[in-house]
Scaffold this motif. Structure first.
Motif, PDB file in Angstrom:
ATOM      1  N   ARG A 225      -0.691   4.605   2.514  1.00 26.36           N
ATOM      2  CA  ARG A 225       0.611   4.464   3.160  1.00 26.36           C
ATOM      3  C   ARG A 225       1.472   5.646   2.728  1.00 26.36           C
ATOM      4  O   ARG A 225       1.737   5.832   1.542  1.00 26.36           O
ATOM      5  N   MET A 267     -10.578  -2.175   0.251  1.00 22.23           N
ATOM      6  CA  MET A 267      -9.570  -2.535   1.236  1.00 22.23           C
ATOM      7  C   MET A 267     -10.170  -2.678   2.628  1.00 22.23           C
ATOM      8  O   MET A 267      -9.472  -2.588   3.621  1.00 22.23           O
ATOM      9  N   GLU A 291       0.958  -7.503   5.938  1.00 23.92           N
ATOM     10  CA  GLU A 291       1.097  -7.908   4.540  1.00 23.92           C
ATOM     11  C   GLU A 291       0.298  -7.008   3.613  1.00 23.92           C
ATOM     12  O   GLU A 291       0.725  -6.712   2.502  1.00 23.92           O
ATOM     13  N   GLN A 292      -0.857  -6.559   4.074  1.00 26.82           N
ATOM     14  CA  GLN A 292      -1.716  -5.748   3.224  1.00 26.82           C
ATOM     15  C   GLN A 292      -1.082  -4.397   2.900  1.00 26.82           C
ATOM     16  O   GLN A 292      -1.213  -3.888   1.797  1.00 26.82           O
ATOM     17  N   LYS A 293      -0.369  -3.804   3.853  1.00 28.55           N
ATOM     18  CA  LYS A 293       0.190  -2.479   3.602  1.00 28.55           C
ATOM     19  C   LYS A 293       1.328  -2.524   2.588  1.00 28.55           C
ATOM     20  O   LYS A 293       1.629  -1.518   1.941  1.00 28.55           O
ATOM     21  N   GLU A 294       1.991  -3.695   2.443  1.00 26.67           N
ATOM     22  CA  GLU A 294       3.076  -3.789   1.468  1.00 26.67           C
ATOM     23  C   GLU A 294       2.573  -3.704   0.039  1.00 26.67           C
ATOM     24  O   GLU A 294       3.351  -3.430  -0.882  1.00 26.67           O
ATOM     25  N   THR A 295       1.299  -3.971  -0.179  1.00 26.81           N
ATOM     26  CA  THR A 295       0.736  -3.867  -1.529  1.00 26.81           C
ATOM     27  C   THR A 295       0.414  -2.429  -1.926  1.00 26.81           C
ATOM     28  O   THR A 295       0.120  -2.161  -3.092  1.00 26.81           O
ATOM     29  N   LEU A 296       0.442  -1.512  -0.959  1.00 26.55           N
ATOM     30  CA  LEU A 296       0.133  -0.107  -1.245  1.00 26.55           C
ATOM     31  C   LEU A 296       1.408   0.661  -1.550  1.00 26.55           C
ATOM     32  O   LEU A 296       2.454   0.427  -0.936  1.00 26.55           O
ATOM     33  N   PRO A 297       1.361   1.607  -2.478  1.00 28.45           N
ATOM     34  CA  PRO A 297       2.560   2.420  -2.760  1.00 28.45           C
ATOM     35  C   PRO A 297       2.844   3.374  -1.605  1.00 28.45           C
ATOM     36  O   PRO A 297       1.949   3.829  -0.902  1.00 28.45           O
TER      37      PRO A 297
END
Length: 913
Positions: A225, A267, A291-297
Motif C-alpha cells: 500500500r 497475503m 479490511e486487509q489493506k488497512e493492516t498494511l503500512p
C-alpha cells in the motif's frame, strides 16, 4: 592534403525482393567525405538499376543517403463499427482489439474473423471505468494477455484473454478508481506473476500481484500500500519494476516516484468459493481487500522528482541498459539513474522538432530508438537512428484513447473517433533509406575542442572531439585513425539557438575505463549549458566509444532578469545576447578562494564580460561578476594565472572586442568576494534543491569587475582569435589574430585575415587564415619568423585548437580546424623546423585562396627558407623577456597576397613548403 580519398563507404546490398544492382553499382564506393555536399552525379543507370529505382541525396549536413520508394499504397484507417459507444481501446497484439464501452461493457474484435466477442457485461463494471492490458509473463507479445478493468465504484475485474469465462472480481476502494497500470518487468527478468497498480481516492495506491491458473480465474494477492504525493490530480499513469528491487512510477502531475519493492508473503487471496455442484464459482464471487489493506503500512516514496514533466503528466517509464527513461506530454524524454536510493536526472532530450507529445520509447534491435508520440494531429513513430518518421497516422491528436502494437511483422494502431473505433493496420516494411555517409552537422561548424583519448579493449587509442554548430547542437565525435572517419558518439541538443563557444574545465580526470570531463557550451539567446561527460571504450559500439552524459546546470540571462529585485530601476539586458567565447578560470589553491570553486568567463555580444560560478552539488550556474567596459561586442576572452615563479599567482582575464583592443583584468578580488557570497547561499540552494516546491530564492547580485589594469590597442578591427600561454621567467605570452590581417604577439601583418592562432611552445606559434593557409612561426630575438606554410581544406575557418600527443614513442603536435567541415592534422615535434603534417581526418572540399589554386608546376621555397623567403633560424632559444609590444615584425612585399611565391600542396607525407 593531397586530395586522396580519406573516407569511403560502400553502397548497401539490395533489399529482399529487389533485383540485384549491376556489378558496377554493387562495387560502388562513395567519394571522399565532403561538407557540404552540393551535388551527386549519376553515370548512366548504375545507381537506378534496382527494381523501382532508388535516389541518392546529399545535403549540407555532409550526409549521403540512398532512398527506396515503398511498395504499394499506404494503408488507411477503417471503422470497426463497435457495438457500443467506445470509451477506451487497447490492442492485445496486432490481431485483437479490446474496447471498453461508456456503459462499462468490454468486447473484443478479432481482426482475422472480423467478429465482435463479448468479454464482460456492462453491469459487471459500470460507467466511468478504466482499462489496462499486459502480455502474460513469459508469453509472446502477440499471444495471451491479462486484462484489468476498474470501475468508478472501486471494483476490479481481472481476466486472461485465453480463458475469458474465468474472471476474478475484487473490491479495492470505497470510492472511484482513478487509474490502473501494469508495471513492466525489465527485459530478461524471470517471473511468472504480473504486478498491477490501482489508484484510488486520496492518492492511495495498491500493489497487487496477479497470476494465471489454467481453467480457473487469475489469482490476486495484495502486496503493498503506497502513497502518492499531494497534488490536484493525484493518480498513477505508468509504472515499471527496476532490476534492483525498486518500483518507478509516474503520475498525472508529471512527477517521478521511486518506491521500495513491496513483498508481503502470506497475503494471497482466499481461493474461489465452492458451489453446491462442486464447480468453480470464482467468476461469481467478489473478494474484498478493504479490511486487509488497512493492516498494511502506507509507504511513502524513497525519492520524488516533483513535476519533472510539467503539469501534463508522465506517459511512460522504462528501463534499458542500466538507465531509466521517462517520457511526458512536454515533448521530451529524460534519462535517469538510481544512485543510493535516489533518482538522478542525467539529461533531457527532445527527439525531434514539432513532436509536442512523447508517449513511449521502444528500444529496437540493432540499437535504434523508436519514439512514439504525436505531431500536431498525427500519431508518429520516429526513428532516432534514421532521423525520420517511420509511420504517420492522422488520428486527430493524442487527447483520445488509442493503442499501438508493433512487436511483430504486422503493425496496428487503433483509436477512438466519434464513439467508434478506427483501426490502421499494415505489414512492416524495410526502411526507406540507407545511410552511406553519416551526417555531421546541418549547418556551419563554429567551434571544436578535443576531449581526450579513449583506449577501447583490444583496439588502438581513439581521439574524441566535441563540435558546436549553428544547427543548435553539439556533437561528440570519435576519430578513427585507421579508417580516417569521424563517427558520432552522442548529440547534445539542449540549446535553442546556435552553439558558438565550447570550454573544458581543466584536464580530463582519468578513470579505470576512460576519463571524465566537464564541458561548457554557449551561444545564442544568452544560453549556457554545462555537462559532465564520462567516456569509456565500448567494443560493441560503431565508434568503439561510449559516452555517459550528465546535464549539470544551465543558465539564461532572461531567467536571471525575471528573478531580479528592483529591475524597474535597471536597463533590461538584450534577450538576443550571444555568447561569443568561453574560458574556464584557473583558480589557484589559496586561502582567498577555498575549493571547490569553478568559474567561467564569457564574452558577450552586449558589450559585457561576465563571470559565472558553478555549484555542481546543487546544479546551479550563477552570475557572479560582470563589466561593460568595452562598450561594444566582446569577441574573445581568455583567463590565466600570473605571478612570480614559486610565489603567489593571481587570476587574470584578457578580453578582446570589435575595436581590436585587448583589456587585462585582475579578477582575484572579485572571485574571492563572489566565492564568499556563493558559500553563504549554497546551503539555501541545497535546501531549495531538496524541496522542489519551495519558493525560489534569488542568487546574490553580480560583483562589478571594475576598470581593467591595462588596455592594449593591438588591432585596428575585431579580434577573431586569442590565446594565452605561460612563458619562461614567470611571463605570459598573449597571441591574437584579427580581421586586419595581423597577429599580435608582436604585431605581424599577414596576407589574409587571421582567424586562428595557437602557441605550441613559448618559441613556436601556429596561425591559420581565411585563405586556408596554415603557417608555423618561430619567435626569436629578432621577432616572429615564418618557418613554413601549407594549405588546409576547410573553408570559412571558425576556430583552431592544438594539443600534444604521443604516437609510436614520439611527441607530436596535433591540430583540429573547423568551419565548413572538420580537419585534423599531426606533425612530429622533433621536426618543428621543417614539419611534415599528416592529415588524419578531412571533412571538407578543398578550396584555393583568392588568387586561385597554387600552380602545381611551381616549386616550393628553397630548403632552409620559409614560404616568405626568410631564412629559418634553427637552434634559436626562446627569448628571456616578452611583452605584448616588445617585438613587431611586418611582412615584406613578398608576403602580399599576389606577390607570394607559389606553394605546392603537400601530400600526406610531404613537408610544408
Amino acid at each position: 592534403m593531397s586530395g586522396e580519398r580519406l573516407i569511403s563507404a560502400r553502397g548497401p546490398r539490395p533489399m529482399g525482393g529487389e533485383r540485384p544492382l549491376r556489378a558496377a553499382a554493387a562495387a560502388m564506393e562513395s567519394v571522399a567525405l565532403v561538407a557540404p555536399v552540393t551535388a551527386l552525379e549519376f553515370v548512366g543507370d548504375l545507381l537506378l538499376a534496382a527494381a523501382g529505382g532508388c535516389v541518392a541525396t546529399g545535403a549540407a549536413d555532409g550526409g549521403v543517403r540512398l532512398w527506396w520508394p515503398r511498395d504499394g499504397e499506404a494503408p488507411v484507417a477503417v471503422a470497426l463499427g463497435a457495438p457500443q459507444r467506445a470509451r477506451a481501446v487497447r490492442l492485445a497484439g496486432p490481431g485483437r482489439v479490446l474496447v471498453l464501452g461508456e456503459t462499462g461493457g468490454l468486447v473484443a474484435y478479432e481482426v482475422v474473423s472480423g467478429r465482435w466477442e463479448p468479454l464482460l457485461p456492462a453491469e459487471a463494471v459500470g460507467p466511468g471505468a478504466v482499462l489496462a492490458t499486459t502480455p502474460l509473463p513469459g508469453a509472446d507479445p502477440d499471444g495471451d494477455a491479462l486484462c484489468a478493468v476498474g470501475s468508478a465504484a472501486g471494483r476490479l475485474a481481472v481476466l486472461a484473454l485465453g480463458q475469458p469465462a474465468h474472471v476474478a472480481h475484487a473490491r479495492l476502494f470505497e470510492g472511484t478508481m482513478h487509474g490502473l497500470s501494469w508495471a513492466a518487468r525489465p527485459v530478461g527478468t524471470p517471473g511468472d506473476t504480473a504486478v498491477l497498480l490501482a489508484s484510488g481516492p486520496g492518492g492511495e495506491l495498491l500493489w497487487l500481484d496477479v497470476g494465471q491458473r489454467p481453467g480457473r480465474a487469475p489469482w490476486l494477492r495484495l502486496a503493498g500500500r503506497l502513497a502518492l504525493p499531494p497534488c490536484k490530480q493525484r493518480w498513477l499513469t505508468c509504472a515499471a519494476l527496476l532490476p534492483r528491487d525498486g518500483l518507478l512510477c509516474g503520475d498525472r502531475r508529471g512527477s517521478l516516484l521511486l518506491f521500495h519493492c513491496c513483498s508481503a508473503p502470506g497475503m494471497e487471496s482466499p481461493g474461489p468459493a465452492a458451489c453446491p455442484d462442486g464447480t468453480d464459482c470464482a467468476s461469481e464471487t467478489e473478494m474484498s481487500f478493504l479490511e486487509q489493506k488497512e493492516t498494511l503500512p502506507l509507504e511513502e516514496p524513497l525519492s520524488v522528482l516533483f513535476g519533472l514533466h510539467g503539469k501534463t503528466g508522465v506517459t511512460s517509464v522504462t528501463c534499458h541498459g542500466g538507465y531509466v527513461y521517462s517520457t511526458g506530454r512536454d515533448g521530451c524524454y529524460r534519462q535517469l539513474r538510481v544512485r543510493a536510493g535516489q533518482l538522478e536526472v542525467l539529461r533531457k532530450r527532445r527527439p525531434c522538432k514539432g513532436l509536442q507529445w512523447v508517449e513511449e520509447l521502444r528500444f529496437a534491435t540493432g540499437g535504434d530508438l523508436l519514439v512514439l508520440g504525436f505531431h500536431s494531429d498525427s500519431f508518429v513513430v520516429w526513428s532516432s537512428r534514421a532521423g525520420e518518421a517511420l509511420h504517420r497516422v492522422p488520428c486527430g491528436g493524442g487527447h483520445r484513447s488509442w493503442s499501438y502494437s508493433g512487436e511483430c511483422a504486422a503493425e496496428a494502431f487503433a483509436y477512438v473517433k466519434q464513439g467508434d473505433v478506427m483501426l490502421y493496420r499494415g505489414a512492416r516494411q524495410p526502411g526507406e533509406q540507407h545511410v552511406l555517409l553519416p551526417s555531421l552537422h546541418g549547418r556551419h561548424i563554429t567551434c571544436v575542442r578535443r576531449l581526450g583519448a579513449v583506449h577501447p579493449p583490444g583496439r588502438p587509442a581513439v581521439d574524441v572531439f566535441v563540435t558546436g554548430s549553428e544547427d543548435t547542437t553539439a556533437r561528440v565525435l570519435a576519430l578513427d585513425e585507421r579508417s580516417r572517419s569521424a563517427l558520432p558518439v552522442t548529440t547534445l541538443d539542449d540549446h535553442i539557438s546556435s552553439v558558438r563557444a565550447l570550454a573544458l574545465a581543466g584536464p580530463a580526470q582519468p578513470r579505470a575505463d576512460g576519463f571524465s570531463t566537464l564541458l561548457f557550451s554557449a551561444g545564442g539567446r544568452a544560453q549556457i549549458e554545462c555537462y559532465r561527460l564520462l567516456l569509456s571504450g565500448d567494443p560493441d559500439a560503431e565508434s568503439t566509444v561510449a559516452c555517459e552524459v550528465t546535464h549539470v546546470a544551465s543558465h539564461r540571462l532572461d531567467e536571471y532578469w525575471d528573478r531580479m529585485k528592483n529591475r524597474h530601476k535597471l536597463i533590461k539586458m538584450d534577450p538576443e545576447t550571444r555568447y561569443m567565447s568561453l574560458s574556464v578560470v584557473p583558480v589557484p589553491d589559496t586561502e582567498q578562494l577555498p575549493p571547490p570553486c569553478l568559474f567561467l568567463a564569457a564574452a558577450c555580444s552586449d558589450a559585457s564580460v561576465r563571470v559565472f560560478g558553478l555549484l555542481e552539488a546543487t546544479r546551479q550556474l550563477v552570475l557572479v561578476a560582470e563589466s561593460f567596459h568595452h562598450q561594444r561586442c566582446v569577441l574573445k576572452v581568455e583567463a590565466f594565472l600570473h605571478g612570480d615563479d614559486g610565489g603567489t599567482r593571481s587570476c587574470y582575464l584578457c578580453s578582446a572586442a570589435t575595436d581590436g583592443i585587448l583589456a587585462f583584468w585582475d579578477i582575484t578580488a572579485a572571485l574571492a568576494e563572489a566565492t564568499a557570497a556563493l558559500h553563504g547561499t549554497e546551503g539555501a540552494l541545497q535546501l531549495q534543491a531538496g524541496c522542489p516546491r519551495a519558493a525560489a530564492r534569488p542568487a546574490p547580485p553580480p560583483v562589478a569587475l571594475g576598470a581593467p589594469l591595462l588596455t592594449v590597442p593591438a588591432h585596428s578591427c575585431g579580434v577573431n582569435s586569442l590565446h594565452v600561454r605561460p612563458a619562461p621567467g614567470g611571463r605570459v605570452l598573449v597571441a591574437s589574430g584579427s580581421d586586419d590581417g595581423s597577429i599580435h604577439v608582436c604585431l605581424l601583418e599577414a596576407a589574409r585575415h587571421v582567424t586562428g592562432v595557437r602557441a605550441l611552445r613559448p618559441d613556436l606559434l601556429l596561425s591559420a587564415s581565411v585563405d586556408q593557409r596554415l603557417t608555423l612561426w618561430r619567435l626569436g630575438p629578432r621577432g616572429l619568423q615564418p618557418l613554413s606554410s601549407a594549405f588546409f581544406h576547410v573553408p570559412d575557418l571558425a576556430e583552431l585548437d592544438c594539443w600534444e600527443a604521443e604516437a609510436r614513442g614520439e611527441l607530436h603536435y596535433c591540430g583540429v580546424l573547423c568551419g565548413q567541415g572538420l580537419e585534423v592534422l599531426r606533425c612530429p615535434a622533433a621536426a618543428a623546423a621543417v614539419p611534415r603534417p599528416h592529415t588524419l581526418l578531412c571533412a571538407t572540399v578543398p578550396a584555393g585562396d583568392c588568387c586561385g589554386e597554387p600552380s602545381s608546376g611551381s616549386a616550393g621555397s628553397p630548403e632552409g627558407t620559409s614560404a616568405c623567403g626568410a631564412p629559418q633560424a634553427e637552434g634559436e632559444e626562446a627569448p628571456e623577456a616578452l611583452s605584448c609590444s616588445s617585438f613587431s615584425v611586418v611582412a615584406g612585399p613578398s608576403c602580399s597576397p599576389c606577390a607570394a611565391p607559389a606553394v605546392q600542396r603537400p601530400g600526406p607525407h610531404a613537408p610544408f613548403s
